[in-house]
Scaffold this motif. Sequence first.
Motif, mmCIF file in Angstrom:
data_model
loop_
_atom_site.group_PDB
_atom_site.id
_atom_site.type_symbol
_atom_site.label_atom_id
_atom_site.label_comp_id
_atom_site.label_asym_id
_atom_site.label_seq_id
_atom_site.Cartn_x
_atom_site.Cartn_y
_atom_site.Cartn_z
ATOM 1 N N ILE A 1 0.821 -1.214 0.000
ATOM 2 C CA ILE A 1 0.000 0.000 0.000
ATOM 3 C C ILE A 1 0.856 1.266 0.000
ATOM 4 O O ILE A 1 0.669 2.139 -0.859
ATOM 5 C CB ILE A 1 -0.993 -0.023 1.177
ATOM 6 N N PRO A 2 1.819 1.422 0.918
ATOM 7 C CA PRO A 2 2.679 2.624 0.842
ATOM 8 C C PRO A 2 3.441 2.730 -0.470
ATOM 9 O O PRO A 2 3.599 3.834 -1.014
ATOM 10 C CB PRO A 2 3.633 2.455 2.030
ATOM 11 N N GLY A 3 3.919 1.602 -0.985
ATOM 12 C CA GLY A 3 4.665 1.631 -2.238
ATOM 13 C C GLY A 3 3.811 2.089 -3.406
ATOM 14 O O GLY A 3 4.226 2.920 -4.219
ATOM 15 N N LEU A 4 2.581 1.568 -3.493
ATOM 16 C CA LEU A 4 1.692 1.968 -4.578
ATOM 17 C C LEU A 4 1.221 3.406 -4.411
ATOM 18 O O LEU A 4 1.018 4.113 -5.408
ATOM 19 C CB LEU A 4 0.495 1.016 -4.639
ATOM 20 N N ILE A 5 1.037 3.846 -3.168
ATOM 21 C CA ILE A 5 0.669 5.247 -2.937
ATOM 22 C C ILE A 5 1.757 6.175 -3.474
ATOM 23 O O ILE A 5 1.480 7.162 -4.162
ATOM 24 C CB ILE A 5 0.422 5.511 -1.437
ATOM 25 N N LEU A 6 3.014 5.835 -3.189
ATOM 26 C CA LEU A 6 4.115 6.674 -3.651
ATOM 27 C C LEU A 6 4.208 6.669 -5.171
ATOM 28 O O LEU A 6 4.291 7.732 -5.812
ATOM 29 C CB LEU A 6 5.428 6.199 -3.027
ATOM 30 N N LEU A 7 4.170 5.482 -5.778
ATOM 31 C CA LEU A 7 4.266 5.404 -7.234
ATOM 32 C C LEU A 7 3.071 6.076 -7.907
ATOM 33 O O LEU A 7 3.218 6.789 -8.905
ATOM 34 C CB LEU A 7 4.354 3.935 -7.667
ATOM 35 N N GLY A 8 1.879 5.852 -7.350
ATOM 36 C CA GLY A 8 0.683 6.469 -7.915
ATOM 37 C C GLY A 8 0.708 7.979 -7.807
ATOM 38 O O GLY A 8 0.269 8.692 -8.720
ATOM 39 N N SER A 9 1.235 8.480 -6.707
ATOM 40 C CA SER A 9 1.324 9.933 -6.524
ATOM 41 C C SER A 9 2.294 10.555 -7.516
ATOM 42 O O SER A 9 2.046 11.646 -8.049
ATOM 43 C CB SER A 9 1.753 10.252 -5.083
ATOM 44 N N VAL A 10 3.411 9.869 -7.764
ATOM 45 C CA VAL A 10 4.386 10.370 -8.740
ATOM 46 C C VAL A 10 3.768 10.383 -10.137
ATOM 47 O O VAL A 10 3.943 11.343 -10.906
ATOM 48 C CB VAL A 10 5.663 9.511 -8.720
ATOM 49 N N LEU A 11 3.028 9.336 -10.465
ATOM 50 C CA LEU A 11 2.367 9.272 -11.771
ATOM 51 C C LEU A 11 1.331 10.380 -11.911
ATOM 52 O O LEU A 11 1.264 11.058 -12.945
ATOM 53 C CB LEU A 11 1.716 7.903 -11.951
ATOM 54 N N ALA A 12 0.538 10.601 -10.863
ATOM 55 C CA ALA A 12 -0.454 11.674 -10.895
ATOM 56 C C ALA A 12 0.219 13.035 -11.027
ATOM 57 O O ALA A 12 -0.277 13.929 -11.729
ATOM 58 C CB ALA A 12 -1.310 11.624 -9.632
ATOM 59 N N GLY A 13 1.353 13.191 -10.373
ATOM 60 C CA GLY A 13 2.069 14.458 -10.437
ATOM 61 C C GLY A 13 2.557 14.805 -11.827
ATOM 62 O O GLY A 13 2.737 15.984 -12.157
ATOM 63 N N ALA A 14 2.758 13.779 -12.679
ATOM 64 C CA ALA A 14 3.197 14.043 -14.048
ATOM 65 C C ALA A 14 2.158 14.838 -14.823
ATOM 66 O O ALA A 14 2.491 15.498 -15.815
ATOM 67 C CB ALA A 14 3.489 12.720 -14.758
ATOM 68 N N PHE A 15 0.900 14.799 -14.386
ATOM 69 C CA PHE A 15 -0.179 15.499 -15.086
ATOM 70 C C PHE A 15 -0.521 16.840 -14.446
ATOM 71 O O PHE A 15 -1.106 17.694 -15.115
ATOM 72 C CB PHE A 15 -1.432 14.621 -15.107
ATOM 73 N N VAL A 16 -0.163 17.043 -13.177
ATOM 74 C CA VAL A 16 -0.601 18.270 -12.502
ATOM 75 C C VAL A 16 0.551 19.183 -12.109
ATOM 76 O O VAL A 16 0.324 20.338 -11.752
ATOM 77 C CB VAL A 16 -1.433 17.934 -11.235
ATOM 78 N N LEU A 17 1.798 18.684 -12.171
ATOM 79 C CA LEU A 17 2.939 19.499 -11.779
ATOM 80 C C LEU A 17 3.710 19.943 -13.016
ATOM 81 O O LEU A 17 3.991 19.130 -13.906
ATOM 82 C CB LEU A 17 3.873 18.706 -10.845
ATOM 83 N N LYS A 18 4.026 21.206 -13.091
ATOM 84 C CA LYS A 18 4.695 21.764 -14.261
ATOM 85 C C LYS A 18 6.004 22.444 -13.857
ATOM 86 O O LYS A 18 6.282 22.642 -12.687
ATOM 87 C CB LYS A 18 3.784 22.796 -14.954
ATOM 88 N N GLY A 19 6.783 22.837 -14.862
ATOM 89 C CA GLY A 19 8.004 23.593 -14.623
ATOM 90 C C GLY A 19 9.256 22.802 -14.936
ATOM 91 O O GLY A 19 9.260 21.569 -14.855
ATOM 92 N N PRO A 20 10.349 23.470 -15.305
ATOM 93 C CA PRO A 20 11.585 22.769 -15.690
ATOM 94 C C PRO A 20 12.208 21.967 -14.545
ATOM 95 O O PRO A 20 12.749 20.883 -14.766
ATOM 96 C CB PRO A 20 12.509 23.904 -16.146
ATOM 97 N N GLU A 21 12.150 22.493 -13.311
ATOM 98 C CA GLU A 21 12.709 21.753 -12.185
ATOM 99 C C GLU A 21 11.916 20.480 -11.923
ATOM 100 O O GLU A 21 12.473 19.429 -11.614
ATOM 101 C CB GLU A 21 12.738 22.620 -10.920
ATOM 102 N N THR A 22 10.582 20.593 -12.065
ATOM 103 C CA THR A 22 9.727 19.418 -11.878
ATOM 104 C C THR A 22 10.036 18.363 -12.925
ATOM 105 O O THR A 22 10.160 17.175 -12.605
ATOM 106 C CB THR A 22 8.251 19.828 -11.967
ATOM 107 N N ARG A 23 10.174 18.794 -14.179
ATOM 108 C CA ARG A 23 10.486 17.833 -15.247
ATOM 109 C C ARG A 23 11.852 17.191 -15.012
ATOM 110 O O ARG A 23 12.058 16.011 -15.322
ATOM 111 C CB ARG A 23 10.465 18.542 -16.601
ATOM 112 N N PHE A 24 12.776 17.967 -14.492
ATOM 113 C CA PHE A 24 14.092 17.411 -14.171
ATOM 114 C C PHE A 24 13.969 16.309 -13.126
ATOM 115 O O PHE A 24 14.540 15.222 -13.289
ATOM 116 C CB PHE A 24 15.011 18.520 -13.673
ATOM 117 N N LEU A 25 13.211 16.562 -12.052
ATOM 118 C CA LEU A 25 13.031 15.544 -11.010
ATOM 119 C C LEU A 25 12.325 14.319 -11.560
ATOM 120 O O LEU A 25 12.679 13.174 -11.223
ATOM 121 C CB LEU A 25 12.243 16.121 -9.835
ATOM 122 N N GLN A 26 11.309 14.534 -12.384
ATOM 123 C CA GLN A 26 10.582 13.406 -12.963
ATOM 124 C C GLN A 26 11.495 12.569 -13.849
ATOM 125 O O GLN A 26 11.501 11.331 -13.763
ATOM 126 C CB GLN A 26 9.375 13.916 -13.758
ATOM 127 N N GLY A 27 12.277 13.233 -14.683
ATOM 128 C CA GLY A 27 13.194 12.506 -15.544
ATOM 129 C C GLY A 27 14.294 11.813 -14.764
ATOM 130 O O GLY A 27 14.687 10.681 -15.082
#
Length: 454
Positions: A269-295
């Motif tokens: 459950i904690p693992g899927l919450i973390l992975l799911g939150s990161v995936l959701a953040g790809a759609f709602v978080l913007k900016g070059p620093e954010t893209r750097f962290l995602q990449g």
Amino acid sequence: MKAFVAVVAAAFALRLALSALTLPLLDELNWMRVVDRARIGATAPSLPAHGDQHPPGQAWWGAIGVAAAGRNLVGYRLGSVVLGTVAVAATGLLAWELFGAAAGVLAAALLAVNEYHLDASHRCTEKSYLAFAALALLLLVRLARAPSIRRWVAVGEAFGLGALTKQTLLLWTAPAALFIGLRLGWKALRGRGALLATATFLVLISIDLVWNLGGTASPADPAARGLAYQLGRLSLGSWSWGPAALFLRPLNYWRVEGAISEYASMTTIPGLILLGSVLAGAFVLKGPETRFLQGLGAGTLLFFCVGSDPRGEFWWADLVLIPFVALAAGAWARLTPRAPALPAALLLACALPAARLFADQDNYHPLDWGEPSPFAVEKFTSSQRLLFLGFRERDFASLTSWPGGAAMPARARHARALRSYRDGPLASLPAAERERERRWVDRQIVKAETGAGL
């Protein structure tokens, strides 16, 4: 800010409490041997040039802890506890910098109660390098927004000290240079600040490079294995589910290693919450620093999926925790105005499994589904209980005692392990050896239960 400070203080308290409660792992006992070679504050101070299959940084942090708190569990682990707390604070500040105060508090809290990090950051092992990874990302973001010579040098120091603790952080040097080049212009990478950062980094890691190039590394001696050995463990072109097992503990047993791990990865459950939150953040978080962290996070995870042995350990990919936690907190903070209770509920779902670390015995962390057979569990827990037999030169009663002789909670666990050995495996020894061994064990039990002779 008060909430942030409270979270960081709680993170330190949790890790310090675990450091006095849990018995050491095999890796820790090997690291303690290296730490014991260090001399701080002596007439002729000296530090080891290499650690246990890794650079010497962790031995240095352990030696500082021993100088402060003595040759006991808390002393050996104090450097990791402090650096683990630094990782919590730096990850929170990273999220704060990018996504605001609410995200900063959430990120600090999420890492503070993360099962893997809570377990790894109170151990005397090289995994304390994650503190420098978090600092490096925070400093990179600040450098990209407001460059200065001081910040350039600080970035070099963070990367250098991190790589001096564990080689894995070297993976982030090229992406970091690319990020800065894109944000500040490629000329910035040839400027005075960049040169000073590079020089600082190279001076710090040269301590380990000189050791490796000096021919000291030996594949036959586990403690003397260096960079070439670590690189040899990579298997480019294959696929490993090991990195995913960092987020799904049962996967490690059933799909990767086929063995129980003494390190606590995340339950489902904690693992899927973390992975799911990161995936959701790809759609709602913007900016070059954010893209750097995602990449950076996704790229690191993918690298170890295709670059590590198919049966590789899940903690090879633990670098992804830092960017993933910051990104997850950013996504949670976006949800707060619409669903104020949701971030708190998600955090509680992550904290409850982490609380089990205080009850887990013999370094065994149960799977949340697909439990191994009782025989496999007993074989593992017995091997963990009896680790002290391979380190007879170490006084475990003293190791589990506070300065002055008062017992740490871990001493009761050691006494239980001694009784388990006396009442079980010892009986299978030949008569003469059994009697000699029983006298030794009885003395150790008295020492562990009463503190006599400390």
